[in-house]
Design a protein around this motif. Structure first.
Motif, PDB file in Angstrom:
ATOM      1  N   ASN A  71      -2.569  32.538  -7.115  1.00 31.47           N
ATOM      2  CA  ASN A  71      -2.286  33.772  -7.824  1.00 31.47           C
ATOM      3  C   ASN A  71      -3.255  33.898  -9.009  1.00 31.47           C
ATOM      4  OD1 ASN A  71      -0.956  36.054  -8.685  1.00 31.47           O
ATOM      5  ND2 ASN A  71       0.432  34.838  -9.982  1.00 31.47           N
ATOM      6  N   VAL A  72      -3.996  35.003  -9.053  1.00 30.42           N
ATOM      7  CA  VAL A  72      -5.000  35.161 -10.115  1.00 30.42           C
ATOM      8  C   VAL A  72      -4.636  36.296 -11.056  1.00 30.42           C
ATOM      9  CG1 VAL A  72      -7.382  35.863 -10.571  1.00 30.42           C
ATOM     10  CG2 VAL A  72      -6.910  34.202  -8.777  1.00 30.42           C
ATOM     11  N   GLU A  73      -4.740  36.008 -12.346  1.00 30.96           N
ATOM     12  CA  GLU A  73      -4.565  37.065 -13.343  1.00 30.96           C
ATOM     13  C   GLU A  73      -5.939  37.316 -13.973  1.00 30.96           C
ATOM     14  OE1 GLU A  73      -2.594  37.682 -17.729  1.00 30.96           O
ATOM     15  OE2 GLU A  73      -1.968  35.940 -16.550  1.00 30.96           O
ATOM     16  N   ILE A  74      -6.322  38.594 -14.068  1.00 29.39           N
ATOM     17  CA  ILE A  74      -7.637  38.905 -14.637  1.00 29.39           C
ATOM     18  C   ILE A  74      -7.488  39.216 -16.124  1.00 29.39           C
ATOM     19  CG2 ILE A  74      -9.608  40.489 -14.537  1.00 29.39           C
ATOM     20  CD1 ILE A  74      -8.860  40.956 -11.571  1.00 29.39           C
ATOM     21  N   VAL A  75      -8.308  38.572 -16.938  1.00 27.84           N
ATOM     22  CA  VAL A  75      -8.252  38.871 -18.372  1.00 27.84           C
ATOM     23  C   VAL A  75      -9.645  39.276 -18.858  1.00 27.84           C
ATOM     24  CG1 VAL A  75      -6.323  37.346 -18.902  1.00 27.84           C
ATOM     25  CG2 VAL A  75      -8.632  36.448 -19.004  1.00 27.84           C
ATOM     26  N   SER A  76      -9.665  40.020 -19.949  1.00 23.37           N
ATOM     27  CA  SER A  76     -10.942  40.416 -20.517  1.00 23.37           C
ATOM     28  C   SER A  76     -10.802  40.597 -22.026  1.00 23.37           C
ATOM     29  CB  SER A  76     -11.425  41.714 -19.881  1.00 23.37           C
ATOM     30  OG  SER A  76     -12.759  41.948 -20.261  1.00 23.37           O
ATOM     31  N   TYR A  77     -11.895  40.483 -22.724  1.00 21.82           N
ATOM     32  CA  TYR A  77     -11.918  40.703 -24.171  1.00 21.82           C
ATOM     33  C   TYR A  77     -13.162  41.500 -24.511  1.00 21.82           C
ATOM     34  CZ  TYR A  77      -8.619  36.829 -24.161  1.00 21.82           C
ATOM     35  OH  TYR A  77      -7.550  36.038 -23.921  1.00 21.82           O
ATOM     36  N   GLU A  78     -13.175  42.004 -25.696  1.00 19.99           N
ATOM     37  CA  GLU A  78     -14.399  42.653 -26.203  1.00 19.99           C
ATOM     38  C   GLU A  78     -15.530  41.613 -26.141  1.00 19.99           C
ATOM     39  OE1 GLU A  78     -17.413  43.326 -28.906  1.00 19.99           O
ATOM     40  OE2 GLU A  78     -15.920  41.783 -29.262  1.00 19.99           O
ATOM     41  N   TRP A  79     -16.747  42.043 -25.926  1.00 20.90           N
ATOM     42  CA  TRP A  79     -17.869  41.148 -25.598  1.00 20.90           C
ATOM     43  C   TRP A  79     -18.052  40.000 -26.593  1.00 20.90           C
ATOM     44  CZ3 TRP A  79     -20.325  38.881 -22.116  1.00 20.90           C
ATOM     45  CH2 TRP A  79     -21.672  38.589 -22.110  1.00 20.90           C
ATOM     46  N   GLY A  80     -18.058  40.299 -27.888  1.00 20.55           N
ATOM     47  CA  GLY A  80     -18.228  39.245 -28.890  1.00 20.55           C
ATOM     48  C   GLY A  80     -17.093  38.222 -28.816  1.00 20.55           C
ATOM     49  N   GLU A  81     -15.871  38.740 -28.687  1.00 18.88           N
ATOM     50  CA  GLU A  81     -14.695  37.878 -28.559  1.00 18.88           C
ATOM     51  C   GLU A  81     -14.794  37.034 -27.293  1.00 18.88           C
ATOM     52  OE1 GLU A  81     -11.188  38.091 -30.194  1.00 18.88           O
ATOM     53  OE2 GLU A  81     -12.791  38.320 -31.678  1.00 18.88           O
ATOM     54  N   TYR A  82     -15.230  37.678 -26.241  1.00 20.79           N
ATOM     55  CA  TYR A  82     -15.325  37.030 -24.939  1.00 20.79           C
ATOM     56  C   TYR A  82     -16.243  35.810 -25.026  1.00 20.79           C
ATOM     57  CZ  TYR A  82     -15.836  36.826 -19.802  1.00 20.79           C
ATOM     58  OH  TYR A  82     -15.813  36.452 -18.484  1.00 20.79           O
ATOM     59  N   LEU A  83     -17.422  36.043 -25.637  1.00 20.35           N
ATOM     60  CA  LEU A  83     -18.395  34.959 -25.750  1.00 20.35           C
ATOM     61  C   LEU A  83     -17.821  33.816 -26.585  1.00 20.35           C
ATOM     62  CD1 LEU A  83     -21.554  37.138 -26.413  1.00 20.35           C
ATOM     63  CD2 LEU A  83     -21.156  35.720 -24.405  1.00 20.35           C
ATOM     64  N   GLU A  84     -17.120  34.175 -27.643  1.00 23.49           N
ATOM     65  CA  GLU A  84     -16.601  33.180 -28.562  1.00 23.49           C
ATOM     66  C   GLU A  84     -15.434  32.408 -27.935  1.00 23.49           C
ATOM     67  OE1 GLU A  84     -18.503  32.734 -30.976  1.00 23.49           O
ATOM     68  OE2 GLU A  84     -17.280  31.133 -31.823  1.00 23.49           O
ATOM     69  N   ARG A  85     -14.461  33.151 -27.424  1.00 22.82           N
ATOM     70  CA  ARG A  85     -13.254  32.497 -26.890  1.00 22.82           C
ATOM     71  C   ARG A  85     -13.540  31.667 -25.641  1.00 22.82           C
ATOM     72  NH1 ARG A  85      -7.817  35.753 -27.480  1.00 22.82           N
ATOM     73  NH2 ARG A  85      -8.241  36.947 -29.360  1.00 22.82           N
ATOM     74  N   SER A  86     -14.551  32.096 -24.871  1.00 24.41           N
ATOM     75  CA  SER A  86     -14.806  31.378 -23.626  1.00 24.41           C
ATOM     76  C   SER A  86     -15.382  29.991 -23.869  1.00 24.41           C
ATOM     77  CB  SER A  86     -15.739  32.200 -22.722  1.00 24.41           C
ATOM     78  OG  SER A  86     -16.942  32.474 -23.386  1.00 24.41           O
ATOM     79  N   LYS A  87     -15.764  29.710 -25.133  1.00 28.72           N
ATOM     80  CA  LYS A  87     -16.302  28.384 -25.440  1.00 28.72           C
ATOM     81  C   LYS A  87     -15.212  27.335 -25.648  1.00 28.72           C
ATOM     82  CE  LYS A  87     -20.233  30.094 -28.075  1.00 28.72           C
ATOM     83  NZ  LYS A  87     -20.641  30.322 -29.462  1.00 28.72           N
ATOM     84  N   ALA A  88     -13.984  27.776 -25.874  1.00 33.61           N
ATOM     85  CA  ALA A  88     -12.918  26.858 -26.285  1.00 33.61           C
ATOM     86  C   ALA A  88     -12.707  25.742 -25.264  1.00 33.61           C
ATOM     87  CB  ALA A  88     -11.621  27.630 -26.485  1.00 33.61           C
ATOM     88  N   ALA A  89     -12.513  24.520 -25.767  1.00 28.31           N
ATOM     89  CA  ALA A  89     -12.340  23.352 -24.901  1.00 28.31           C
ATOM     90  C   ALA A  89     -11.079  23.474 -24.047  1.00 28.31           C
ATOM     91  CB  ALA A  89     -12.285  22.094 -25.745  1.00 28.31           C
ATOM     92  N   ASP A  90     -10.032  24.105 -24.595  1.00 27.53           N
ATOM     93  CA  ASP A  90      -8.771  24.208 -23.851  1.00 27.53           C
ATOM     94  C   ASP A  90      -8.606  25.602 -23.227  1.00 27.53           C
ATOM     95  OD1 ASP A  90      -8.586  25.618 -26.153  1.00 27.53           O
ATOM     96  OD2 ASP A  90      -6.574  24.905 -26.697  1.00 27.53           O
ATOM     97  N   ARG A  91      -9.718  26.285 -22.998  1.00 29.71           N
ATOM     98  CA  ARG A  91      -9.665  27.642 -22.450  1.00 29.71           C
ATOM     99  C   ARG A  91      -8.819  27.688 -21.182  1.00 29.71           C
ATOM    100  NH1 ARG A  91     -14.896  28.470 -20.486  1.00 29.71           N
ATOM    101  NH2 ARG A  91     -14.125  27.868 -18.449  1.00 29.71           N
ATOM    102  N   ASP A  92      -7.970  28.697 -21.109  1.00 30.07           N
ATOM    103  CA  ASP A  92      -7.122  28.867 -19.939  1.00 30.07           C
ATOM    104  C   ASP A  92      -7.843  29.803 -18.968  1.00 30.07           C
ATOM    105  OD1 ASP A  92      -5.132  29.158 -18.122  1.00 30.07           O
ATOM    106  OD2 ASP A  92      -3.825  30.379 -19.399  1.00 30.07           O
ATOM    107  N   GLY A  93      -8.375  29.256 -17.904  1.00 32.52           N
ATOM    108  CA  GLY A  93      -8.978  30.108 -16.886  1.00 32.52           C
ATOM    109  C   GLY A  93     -10.453  29.846 -16.649  1.00 32.52           C
TER     110      GLY A  93
END
Lengths: 529, 335
Positions: free
Chosen positions: A399-421
């Motif tokens: 089961n897949v849930e699609i998430v998105s953020y504003e581009w700057g946020e996206y770049l920043e949050r996607s770096k997190a070590a415990d990122r979900d997804g």
């Protein structure tokens, strides 16, 4: 006279000095440059307008390849330990002149030292000019890499590095390494107008800058004193046209000769049309889905492989890229040296994928897929891509849930070590060197930053670290090929696609070559009658 | 009249401060850090981030940033673009003449066609001409600008070849942009054919940008005229045997002008909004596209400075409209 505008104009005008335009090449560009000093900026649009026509570099990429050739440096020597690189400079190279400046001397070692010193030395008066942040210089790790630059004599410059680094020679061909005139810069500083270096550029390149009107037009004239092959047209004009459909209309109407970035949806009709020519080449990029290998069950390579097998890449190419892409099996594009073509991609097989997940004891898996909010060359529509993946995954019970953020946020949050997804992202190459993909995106140093899979594999990392310091391309290539095999086996990403770059032009355009590093270069382009 | 003008001018001050505050906070309220957006996929180290944050003043508390901005604005300094590193003020005034030229032409086009259309419709109320004009106006009002522009380009530039596709003047002509107004500069250049070329380049963008205001003005003129035509004094004028031309043209129109001028004033805001799309499609080097690009890049100084300048322009137009009320209807200025 090829430009059809004269036909339209004839309806209203009786006199029209069209002959003057015969030797002008008009390029419909996609946007305005941020400025004309390439080292200050990072966008391809700016490099097209500055680095390629106006400037030269110590080394140059051979247009159409990632091969490095001599440029303002006729030759170079790398010391045995790889720690010193000595460039032997070309003599008799003339800088351009303009209303405010006429050079009194030829290009020499002072210009080379100045071009880099201003980027790395906070004491240099030009370090803070035009709000300079020298992003590319930093992002290529030049501040750590370059220990000092020495002038051996007027035509010999020695770079002392802090560590051996094979891609350094290719870095010198990059846009940020454009050689500017120290004499001009000094004169402008003295006149109290240092920003003129950025606004009225002086280089040694095949075209001289004539005029720029923001969001409208940039004009260049042929540099008749150019040391290399002179440009084939007398003048080069960039007609800034942000809308892709309008660019196409302009090419058809004869208002432009060449355009970049057509709408993918228009490519087929362009190929069918008689009055335009479409050139294509795989771009030096990769689009990928990076799992977070820190988090269970994605820390298990077999689970990642099973998910990769569930993705129907062909439908992604058809639907998202509308055919203007190619399935990626390696993290580097096929146009790059050391590409390991022997590797077999994970085959699309939902049944086998499902069985593999069961064998790993994974059931009722729910995961997130991050879709970028912006269009990039390596991914024209991330949302649509994520939806296709969601559908594919549902076929194996994930089961897949699609998430998105504003581009700057996206770049920043996607770096997190415990990122979900798992995150959809990609990369476009800077210097044509495999290190620029493999070390940046998959090396242990990139974890928590550009390594979005948070994947640190010792064996892989040892290979790429070793390859970075070896002197010859053959030796390096062997190690990179091995590293790609480990990557495929461990599957930190699902490699999705390499996009195809299209250039649309009128039939009279002669000698255009699509450049894999992404620049639009008109130095050797002519117009046939 | 002087007292009236001064009282209108005084309302400028709170509006100006309000706009400064809104333009400052609007862009900061959007998610997305300009430094991160600038670095893109490449990313940047924490130290580098901190360095840049200091350089751009983001390490200061938000009220200090606002204070710096406000004091800058009052001294005529709107800051420097993060992207082009050029002063916002310079960029605005390089691009604004193009937008102004196009907007003036679009407005002239809208008034020149909209006003007569509205009058004709009102005078022929309920008849075929009225219905035809008002349905056309409704279509014009509902037309998506983007689609309308591309349609005109494909038909007039592509198929018929009558007008150029985009730009402000043929690339053949090269002269300094002394005023930034292409119609003026092309005449000043003395190059033959330059002015005609500039006019031909203006045609389609003018039609596209003027379409919505044209429809609004036509509909507003019609309804205002109808209201006035029902007044007692019009009936009296008719009873006295005054000619219909004089009744409609002088007595009715002048009194119907107040709501029409209001709409024209308000349309200036619409024009600037429409300019964003029109300028992008026609590669028109104005402030519309500049603002949109800056919002995407989170170029704070440009967005806040540009918004402020646009707001001031709209305020000036509205002030002018208020003055015009006074000229048309002396009762207003005496209040």
């Amino acid at each position: 006279m090829s430009l059809k505008i004269s036909v339209a104009a004839g309806l209203l005008l009786t006199t029209f000095g069209v002959a003057a335009q015969a030797q002008s090449l008009v390029y419909c560009s996609e946007g305005s440059p941020e400025g004309f000093d390439p080292a200050l900026y990072t966008s391809g649009t700016t490099f097209d307008a500055s680095s390629h026509p106006i400037y030269d570099h110590l080394t140059e990429f051979k247009v159409g390849t990632t091969e490095v050739l001599p440029g303002l440096a006729e030759s170079w020597d790398v010391s045995e330990d790889g720690m010193t690189v000595t460039f032997n400079l070309r003599q008799g190279v003339k800088f351009h002149s303009n209303d405010q400046f006429t050079p009194t001397r030829d290009f020499n070692a002072d210009d080379v030292i100045f071009s880099f010193d201003r980027q790395g030395n906070p004491e240099n008066p030009y370090n803070s000019y035009s709000g300079g942040t020298w992003e590319y210089y930093s992002s290529m790790s030049m501040p750590d890499l370059v220990g000092s630059i020495e002038k051996v004599d007027d035509y010999t410059v020695k770079f002392n590095l802090t560590r051996p680094e094979a891609p350094f020679i290719a870095n010198m061909a990059m846009d940020f390494a454009s050689i500017v005139s120290k004499e001009y810069s000094d004169a402008m500083m003295e006149a109290g107008t240092p920003e003129m270096v950025n606004q009225a550029p002086i280089g040694t390149g095949p075209f001289t800058f004539q005029a720029y009107q923001k969001d409208a037009v940039i004009r260049y004239l042929r540099n008749d004193d150019y040391f290399g092959d002179k440009a084939r047209v007398e003048s080069l004009i960039f007609a800034i046209t942000p809308d892709a459909s309008v660019r196409y209309q302009k090419v058809q109407a004869g208002e432009c000769h060449v355009m970049a970035y057509p709408n993918p949806a228009d490519v087929q009709s362009m190929k069918d049309a008689d009055d335009v020519v479409v050139m294509e080449q795989e771009g030096l990029n990769v689009g990928y889905l990076a799992y977070n290998t820190n988090v269970a069950p994605f820390d298990n390579a077999n689970v990642r492989k099973a998910l990769n097998m569930a993705i129907d890449k062909q439908s992604i190419i058809d639907v998202v890229f509308q055919g203007s892409g190619e399935i990626a099996k390696n993290p580097i594009p096929p146009t790059m040296w050391s590409y390991n073509d022997a590797i077999e991609d994970d085959q699309y097989d939902p049944e086998a994928a499902k069985a593999m997940l069961e064998a790993e004891g994974v059931s009722d898996l729910s995961m997130k897929i991050w879709a970028m909010p912006v269009q990039r060359p390596y991914n024209p529509n991330a949302r649509r891509m994520a939806e296709l993946m969601q559908d594919d995954m549902s076929k194996i019970g994930v089961n897949v849930e699609i998430v998105s953020y504003e581009w700057g946020e996206y770049l920043e949050r996607s770096k997190a070590a415990d990122r979900d997804g798992a995150v959809l992202l990609g990369w476009t190459g800077d210097n044509g060197d495999p290190d620029n993909f493999l070390a940046v995106l998959l090396g242990c140093d990139g974890v928590g930053n550009s390594n979005r899979a948070n994947w640190c594999n010792e064996e892989f990392d040892a290979l790429i670290q070793k390859a970075k310091v070896l002197p010859t391309q053959e030796e390096r290539s062997a190690l990179y090929e091995e590293a790609q095999a480990i990557f495929k086996d461990q599957a930190p990403w699902a490699t999705i696609a390499h996009s195809v770059v299209y250039m649309t032009m009128r039939p009279e355009v002669d000698g255009y070559v699509v450049h894999p590093l992404g620049g639009h270069i008109f130095n050797a382009v002519g117009l046939s009658e | 009249m002087l007292k009236y003008t001064l009282s209108r001018l005084l309302t400028f001050i709170p509006t100006f401060i309000g706009v400064t505050l809104i333009s400052f906070s609007f862009i900061r309220a959007l998610p997305g850090d300009p430094i991160v957006v600038m670095a893109g996929e490449r990313g940047l180290s924490d130290e580098r981030y901190a360095e840049l944050a200091t350089q751009y003043g983001f390490d200061q508390p938000i009220y200090m940033q606002f204070w710096d901005y406000l004091t800058g604005v009052l001294q005529g300094d709107l800051g420097t673009s993060f992207v082009t590193k050029r002063p916002v003020w310079d960029e605005f005034f390089t691009l604004f003449p193009a937008t102004l030229e196009l907007s003036i032409c679009a407005m002239i086009f809208a008034i020149a066609l909209g006003l007569p259309a509205g009058i004709i419709a009102a005078v022929n109320r309920g008849k075929f001409l009225d219905r035809a004009l008002m349905s056309t106006a409704l279509v014009g009002y509902s037309m998506p600008i983007f689609w309308w522009a591309l349609l005109l380009i494909i038909v007039f530039s592509g198929n018929l070849g009558w007008t150029p596709v985009s730009g402000r003047i043929d690339l053949l002509y090269y002269f300094p942009n002394a005023t930034g107004f292409m119609l003026i500069d092309s005449v000043a250049s003395g190059q033959s054919g330059a002015f005609t070329s500039a006019v031909r380049h203006l045609l389609l963008p003018t039609i596209v940008l003027g379409t919505i205001p044209l429809a609004v003005i036509a509909r507003q003129t019609r309804s205002a005229m109808l209201e006035v035509l029902g007044e007692d004094y019009i009936r009296t004028a008719r009873a006295k045997g005054m000619s219909p031309g004089r009744i409609n043209g002088v007595h009715a129109l002048r009194n119907a002008m107040i709501p029409v001028i209001t709409v024209i004033g308000l349309s200036v805001g619409t024009l600037l909004a429409g300019a964003i799309l029109t300028e992008t499609i026609f590669s028109w080097p104005g402030i519309g596209k500049w603002m949109v690009d800056s919002i995407f890049r989170r170029d704070y100084p440009v967005v806040q400075g540009g918004l402020l300048l646009i707001a001031v322009m709209v305020m000036i137009v509205n002030l002018t409209v208020d003055m015009l009320y006074g000229v048309i209807n002396p009762k207003i200025r005496k209040r």
